[in-house]
Each structure stands twice: as C-alpha cells, then as structure tokens.
Design a protein around this motif. Structure first.
Motif, PDB file in Angstrom:
ATOM      1  N   UNK A   1       4.534 -21.597  -2.745  1.00 19.97           N
ATOM      2  CA  UNK A   1       3.680 -20.465  -2.385  1.00 19.97           C
ATOM      3  C   UNK A   1       4.507 -19.185  -2.323  1.00 19.97           C
ATOM      4  N   UNK A   2       4.047 -18.179  -3.068  1.00 25.57           N
ATOM      5  CA  UNK A   2       4.685 -16.867  -3.045  1.00 25.57           C
ATOM      6  C   UNK A   2       3.722 -15.899  -2.367  1.00 25.57           C
ATOM      7  N   UNK A   3       4.140 -15.291  -1.236  1.00 27.68           N
ATOM      8  CA  UNK A   3       3.291 -14.374  -0.481  1.00 27.68           C
ATOM      9  C   UNK A   3       3.812 -12.961  -0.645  1.00 27.68           C
ATOM     10  N   UNK A   4       2.921 -12.074  -1.048  1.00 30.99           N
ATOM     11  CA  UNK A   4       3.269 -10.672  -1.264  1.00 30.99           C
ATOM     12  C   UNK A   4       2.362  -9.805  -0.409  1.00 30.99           C
ATOM     13  N   UNK A   5       2.942  -9.063   0.533  1.00 31.13           N
ATOM     14  CA  UNK A   5       2.152  -8.177   1.381  1.00 31.13           C
ATOM     15  C   UNK A   5       2.227  -6.771   0.818  1.00 31.13           C
ATOM     16  N   UNK A   6       1.085  -6.243   0.389  1.00 27.10           N
ATOM     17  CA  UNK A   6       1.060  -4.921  -0.230  1.00 27.10           C
ATOM     18  C   UNK A   6      -0.335  -4.341  -0.108  1.00 27.10           C
ATOM     19  N   UNK A   7      -0.501  -3.107  -0.602  1.00 30.72           N
ATOM     20  CA  UNK A   7      -1.789  -2.436  -0.481  1.00 30.72           C
ATOM     21  C   UNK A   7      -2.743  -2.868  -1.577  1.00 30.72           C
TER      22      UNK A   7
END
Length: 309
Positions: free
Chosen positions: A123-129
């Motif tokens: 799992x790759x989690x990317x926090x962005x707008x």
C-alpha cells in the motif's frame, strides 16, 4: 501496437531529449529514433518538435503520451491479474488522501487492516490536495483517492460516501469564543482563524458560507502542514475549522474548545475518486472495499469520544 515503442515514447517526453532517453533505456540513439519514426508513420502525425534544447510534444504527441500511460498501466494490470489469478490479492496499490480529512484520520487503520488481511498488497499512501490527486488518477499514477468534494471533474468518477459538519476548534476562552456546543457563523467573524489555502475544499466551503451570509473572515494564517496547525492551535495563535474526524486525529481535542458551526451549518462531502476510463485492479478493489468498511464503522461525532472518556 508495439508497447515497447509506447514505453520509449514516454521516456523521450519525460527526459526531454532523445539522447537522454537513449541513455536511460540503454539503447542506441539511432534505434530509438527509428522507433519514434515508426510511431509517427503509424499515426500519420508529427509527435515531437525537435530543437537544439531537446524535444517537445506536439498536440498529437501530448494526446498519445496520455493514452500511452493508460495503455501501459492496463498491460501491467493484466500481467498482475494473470499472475495472481486464483490467489489472494497481491500487488501495489496507490491511495491518495486529502489532508485534514476523515481519509487521513483512517490512514493508519487502513494500513494496519491491509497488512493483516492482504499481506501481499503493498500500500502506497499519498497525502495531497484534491487537484493534485485527481490529476494523478487521470494519468494512471494513482489508483484511487478519498477527498472532499463531489465533482463533477472530467476524467475521474466521484462516489460520495460521507457528509461531515465543520467545527470551530481552538483554545477555550482565548481564540475561540466562550461557550459550549454550538457557535454561530456571525460569532466567527471576530475569531482569528488558521485555515488551509483556497485550493482546499474546506477553505472553499468556509469562504462560500461567509460570502453568502455577507460576513467577513478573519484569517490570520494559511497552514498546509498538519503538524504546524497542531502546534499553532496549541500555542493559541488562532482557531481552526475542521471536521471532527480530522480534528481528533491530529489535535488533543480534550484540551480545546470544540463547537459545531451553525446558522448555517457548514458541511463537506467525502468521496471516493477513481478513474473514469480504467477499472480498478483486483488488489485496488480489495483496498477500496476495505476502506469503505472502515468509513462505515467510524462514528465521527464529538459525543462519541466524550462517552468513551
């Protein structure tokens, strides 16, 4: 169609030079130029503009670049699906999460649940707008996202899953007005607020509510970093406006004033966002369903936390 030519074409665009792309691909430059010529012949269009500074795509080249990314991703998904056929979901899944959202609050539970239930899924989690995430989904660089907003947006599909009220959160009796339970929009005009910038959905709905009420916001800082926001609110530099689910994930809300905004109530909608033109892979679909399970079981009201204390 030879997918190797599409892959080479993407590398040429990314590198901005046939010479640099040839070095990256470890093939001779004449051979790479021949692949490009074959593509231009096949499509009957000039795909690149050559200059002393390198190469740039034509309009036709930009169109092919977008489709080539999607085609190659579909090929990769097909290989992965065949390889794991009949076995538990396995492979890489990329998930985008909007900051200051329930999605971000459930990031750790999602990571934990995926590891327990699907140990072969990376799992790759990317926090962005939202805008950045939507672009990544449209270009096939991300499988799905959980962001505020309900669309529509070309190239992506919105699946609304939850609507949340916004709360005023700040140091009691200082930046936040005195009182408990609820706070009116009119009372907020005198409150120094720390909010995300205008590209964030939370800021947009707050701005819209104040404009419709002919009131003026008192924004003293725009903060994109959750860690900075936590420290600023704790230092009584201003109050903030968040859904309760996000607030309790990043703030020590027990020591803060938490009041639901009313007159009018301000709400944001959390949606699952996926590509409009390519299906989710088997592991991505498994993660999608697991996240929906977590959202369904999550009660994001302040009263729930008080009952547990």
């Amino acid at each position: 169609m030879d997918t190797r030519r599409l892959y080479s074409f993407i590398k040429i665009i990314d590198a901005g030079s046939i010479t640099r792309a040839a070095d990256i691909l470890h093939i001779a430059q004449p051979a790479l130029s021949q692949q490009l010529s074959a593509l231009e012949t096949q499509f009957g269009q000039q795909l690149l503009i050559r200059s002393k500074r390198g190469v740039a795509p034509t309009e036709a080249g930009r169109a092919l670049y977008r489709h080539a990314q999607l085609i190659l991703r579909q090929v990769d998904l097909a290989h992965a699906a065949v390889e794991v056929s009949g076995r538990a979901p396995a492979g890489s899944v990329s998930v985008g999460l909007a900051p200051y959202s329930l999605g971000a609050a459930l990031a750790l539970p999602l990571l934990k649940s995926v590891r327990e239930r699907y140990p072969d899924v990376l799992l790759h989690i990317n926090e962005n707008f939202g805008g950045v995430i939507s672009e990544a989904i449209m270009t096939g660089r991300m499988d799905m996202a959980f962001i505020y907003g309900a669309g529509p947006l070309r190239g992506v599909q919105f699946e609304p899953v939850r609507t949340e009220d916004l709360f005023l959160i700040g140091a009691p009796g200082e930046t936040a007005p005195p009182g408990q339970g609820e706070v009116s929009l009119t009372e907020l005009t005198s409150v120094p607020l720390l909010l995300p910038s205008r590209i964030h959905t939370i800021r947009q709905v707050v701005d819209a509510a104040f404009q419709q009420a002919s009131l003026r916001l008192n924004v003293v800082g725009e903060v994109e970093s959750a860690l900075t926001l936590v420290n600023a609110v704790a230092a009584d530099l201003g109050a903030t406006v968040l859904p309760w689910s996000a607030a309790r994930a990043i703030l020590d809300a027990r020591s803060l004033s938490v009041r639901r905004i009313v007159d009018p109530v301000i709400q944001v909608r959390l949606s699952v966002v996926t590509s409009d033109n390519q299906p989710l892979s088997e592991p991505a679909l498994a993660v999608h369903d697991l996240f929906l399970e977590l959202i369904t079981s999550f009660d994001g009201s302040p009263n729930e936390d008080k009952d547990r204390q």
